[in-house]
Design a protein around this motif. Structure first.
Motif, PDB file in Angstrom:
ATOM      1  N   GLU A  90       0.839  -1.206   0.000  1.00 29.03           N
ATOM      2  CA  GLU A  90       0.000   0.000   0.000  1.00 29.03           C
ATOM      3  C   GLU A  90       0.874   1.256   0.000  1.00 29.03           C
ATOM      4  O   GLU A  90       0.571   2.231  -0.689  1.00 29.03           O
ATOM      5  N   ALA A  91       1.954   1.225   0.757  1.00 26.65           N
ATOM      6  CA  ALA A  91       2.849   2.376   0.841  1.00 26.65           C
ATOM      7  C   ALA A  91       3.463   2.698  -0.517  1.00 26.65           C
ATOM      8  O   ALA A  91       3.701   3.868  -0.835  1.00 26.65           O
ATOM      9  N   GLN A  92       3.705   1.685  -1.336  1.00 22.22           N
ATOM     10  CA  GLN A  92       4.312   1.900  -2.645  1.00 22.22           C
ATOM     11  C   GLN A  92       3.416   2.683  -3.586  1.00 22.22           C
ATOM     12  O   GLN A  92       3.881   3.242  -4.577  1.00 22.22           O
ATOM     13  N   HIS A  93       2.140   2.692  -3.304  1.00 24.82           N
ATOM     14  CA  HIS A  93       1.179   3.354  -4.189  1.00 24.82           C
ATOM     15  C   HIS A  93       0.362   4.415  -3.460  1.00 24.82           C
ATOM     16  O   HIS A  93      -0.702   4.797  -3.934  1.00 24.82           O
ATOM     17  N   ASN A  94       0.866   4.874  -2.308  1.00 22.28           N
ATOM     18  CA  ASN A  94       0.163   5.861  -1.482  1.00 22.28           C
ATOM     19  C   ASN A  94      -1.253   5.422  -1.161  1.00 22.28           C
ATOM     20  O   ASN A  94      -2.157   6.234  -1.064  1.00 22.28           O
ATOM     21  N   GLY A  95      -1.446   4.134  -0.990  1.00 19.89           N
ATOM     22  CA  GLY A  95      -2.758   3.605  -0.646  1.00 19.89           C
ATOM     23  C   GLY A  95      -3.026   3.668   0.846  1.00 19.89           C
ATOM     24  O   GLY A  95      -2.137   3.915   1.656  1.00 19.89           O
ATOM     25  N   SER A  96      -4.267   3.467   1.213  1.00 20.44           N
ATOM     26  CA  SER A  96      -4.709   3.403   2.611  1.00 20.44           C
ATOM     27  C   SER A  96      -4.323   4.625   3.419  1.00 20.44           C
ATOM     28  O   SER A  96      -4.166   4.548   4.638  1.00 20.44           O
ATOM     29  N   GLY A  97      -4.147   5.754   2.773  1.00 18.45           N
ATOM     30  CA  GLY A  97      -3.831   6.984   3.493  1.00 18.45           C
ATOM     31  C   GLY A  97      -2.419   7.040   4.041  1.00 18.45           C
ATOM     32  O   GLY A  97      -2.115   7.863   4.896  1.00 18.45           O
ATOM     33  N   ILE A  98      -1.532   6.181   3.551  1.00 21.61           N
ATOM     34  CA  ILE A  98      -0.151   6.169   4.027  1.00 21.61           C
ATOM     35  C   ILE A  98       0.620   7.292   3.338  1.00 21.61           C
ATOM     36  O   ILE A  98       0.676   7.364   2.113  1.00 21.61           O
ATOM     37  N   LEU A  99       1.201   8.168   4.136  1.00 19.99           N
ATOM     38  CA  LEU A  99       1.955   9.299   3.609  1.00 19.99           C
ATOM     39  C   LEU A  99       3.393   8.887   3.357  1.00 19.99           C
ATOM     40  O   LEU A  99       4.082   8.407   4.259  1.00 19.99           O
ATOM     41  N   GLY A 100       3.844   9.049   2.124  1.00 16.31           N
ATOM     42  CA  GLY A 100       5.228   8.733   1.799  1.00 16.31           C
ATOM     43  C   GLY A 100       5.482   8.812   0.313  1.00 16.31           C
ATOM     44  O   GLY A 100       4.557   8.898  -0.492  1.00 16.31           O
ATOM     45  N   LYS A 101       6.748   8.781  -0.038  1.00 14.81           N
ATOM     46  CA  LYS A 101       7.155   8.811  -1.438  1.00 14.81           C
ATOM     47  C   LYS A 101       6.847   7.453  -2.059  1.00 14.81           C
ATOM     48  O   LYS A 101       7.322   6.425  -1.584  1.00 14.81           O
ATOM     49  N   ALA A 102       6.079   7.441  -3.118  1.00 13.97           N
ATOM     50  CA  ALA A 102       5.683   6.198  -3.787  1.00 13.97           C
ATOM     51  C   ALA A 102       6.856   5.599  -4.567  1.00 13.97           C
ATOM     52  O   ALA A 102       7.820   6.279  -4.894  1.00 13.97           O
ATOM     53  N   ASP A 103       6.747   4.309  -4.848  1.00 11.44           N
ATOM     54  CA  ASP A 103       7.658   3.575  -5.733  1.00 11.44           C
ATOM     55  C   ASP A 103       9.093   3.448  -5.232  1.00 11.44           C
ATOM     56  O   ASP A 103      10.012   3.250  -6.025  1.00 11.44           O
ATOM     57  N   THR A 104       9.312   3.508  -3.927  1.00  8.04           N
ATOM     58  CA  THR A 104      10.676   3.417  -3.428  1.00  8.04           C
ATOM     59  C   THR A 104      11.265   2.023  -3.609  1.00  8.04           C
ATOM     60  O   THR A 104      12.473   1.891  -3.825  1.00  8.04           O
ATOM     61  N   TRP A 105      10.439   0.960  -3.540  1.00  6.47           N
ATOM     62  CA  TRP A 105      10.999  -0.372  -3.779  1.00  6.47           C
ATOM     63  C   TRP A 105      11.349  -0.532  -5.255  1.00  6.47           C
ATOM     64  O   TRP A 105      12.368  -1.113  -5.600  1.00  6.47           O
ATOM     65  N   PHE A 106      10.532   0.016  -6.147  1.00  4.28           N
ATOM     66  CA  PHE A 106      10.852  -0.009  -7.575  1.00  4.28           C
ATOM     67  C   PHE A 106      12.191   0.701  -7.815  1.00  4.28           C
ATOM     68  O   PHE A 106      13.033   0.213  -8.568  1.00  4.28           O
ATOM     69  N   GLU A 107      12.390   1.846  -7.165  1.00  2.93           N
ATOM     70  CA  GLU A 107      13.656   2.567  -7.294  1.00  2.93           C
ATOM     71  C   GLU A 107      14.818   1.718  -6.787  1.00  2.93           C
ATOM     72  O   GLU A 107      15.898   1.696  -7.387  1.00  2.93           O
ATOM     73  N   ALA A 108      14.599   1.006  -5.682  1.00  7.95           N
ATOM     74  CA  ALA A 108      15.647   0.137  -5.136  1.00  7.95           C
ATOM     75  C   ALA A 108      15.989  -0.979  -6.122  1.00  7.95           C
ATOM     76  O   ALA A 108      17.176  -1.280  -6.337  1.00  7.95           O
ATOM     77  N   GLU A 109      14.979  -1.586  -6.718  1.00 12.04           N
ATOM     78  CA  GLU A 109      15.240  -2.639  -7.709  1.00 12.04           C
ATOM     79  C   GLU A 109      16.075  -2.099  -8.871  1.00 12.04           C
ATOM     80  O   GLU A 109      16.998  -2.765  -9.344  1.00 12.04           O
ATOM     81  N   GLU A 110      15.743  -0.906  -9.320  1.00 13.43           N
ATOM     82  CA  GLU A 110      16.504  -0.290 -10.413  1.00 13.43           C
ATOM     83  C   GLU A 110      17.937  -0.009  -9.975  1.00 13.43           C
ATOM     84  O   GLU A 110      18.876  -0.210 -10.752  1.00 13.43           O
ATOM     85  N   ASP A 111      18.122   0.446  -8.748  1.00 14.35           N
ATOM     86  CA  ASP A 111      19.468   0.730  -8.257  1.00 14.35           C
ATOM     87  C   ASP A 111      20.292  -0.547  -8.089  1.00 14.35           C
ATOM     88  O   ASP A 111      21.511  -0.533  -8.306  1.00 14.35           O
TER      89      ASP A 111
END
Length: 121
Positions: A90-111
């Protein structure tokens, strides 16, 4: 003779590059996950920092030109009984009202991929 040459290539070229790719990928993963919290502090809930503390790894093992390592997130259980991975998703897509930068795991995979390229091309 060929075994000695391969052993030298492995020890002096391959293993150091594997170690460097692993460390670079893991360091960047931790930074990417930490960046999730750059969007401010939520007002409706208290942060647990479970996501920030979740990056983990299994260091390189193997040899003779064949190495393996693993960079992953450890699952966290919340006091509400909610399992961690659905919350992380949910955090990856700003779901459920979670405040945070989206797609951080995707960025990690790319890194992680980029770390491999940086050290093997």
């Amino acid at each position: 003779m060929m075994g000695k040459i391969m052993s030298t290539i492995d020890r002096e070229i391959i293993k150091p590059r594997v170690d460097a790719a692993y460390q670079e990928g893991f360091d960047m993963t931790k930074e990417d996950i930490k960046s999730f919290y750059s969007q401010g502090s939520p007002k409706r809930y208290k942060r647990t920092k479970a996501y920030e503390n979740s990056p983990d790894s299994i260091p390189p093992s193997g040899g003779n030109g064949s190495y393996h390592y693993n960079i992953h997130l450890n699952e966290h259980s919340y006091s509400t009984g909610t399992p961690g991975f659905p919350v992380f998703q949910e955090a990856q897509h700003n779901g459920s009202g979670i405040l945070g930068k989206a797609d951080t795991w995707f960025e990690a995979e790319e890194d992680i991929r980029q770390a491999l390229e940086n050290n093997f091309t």
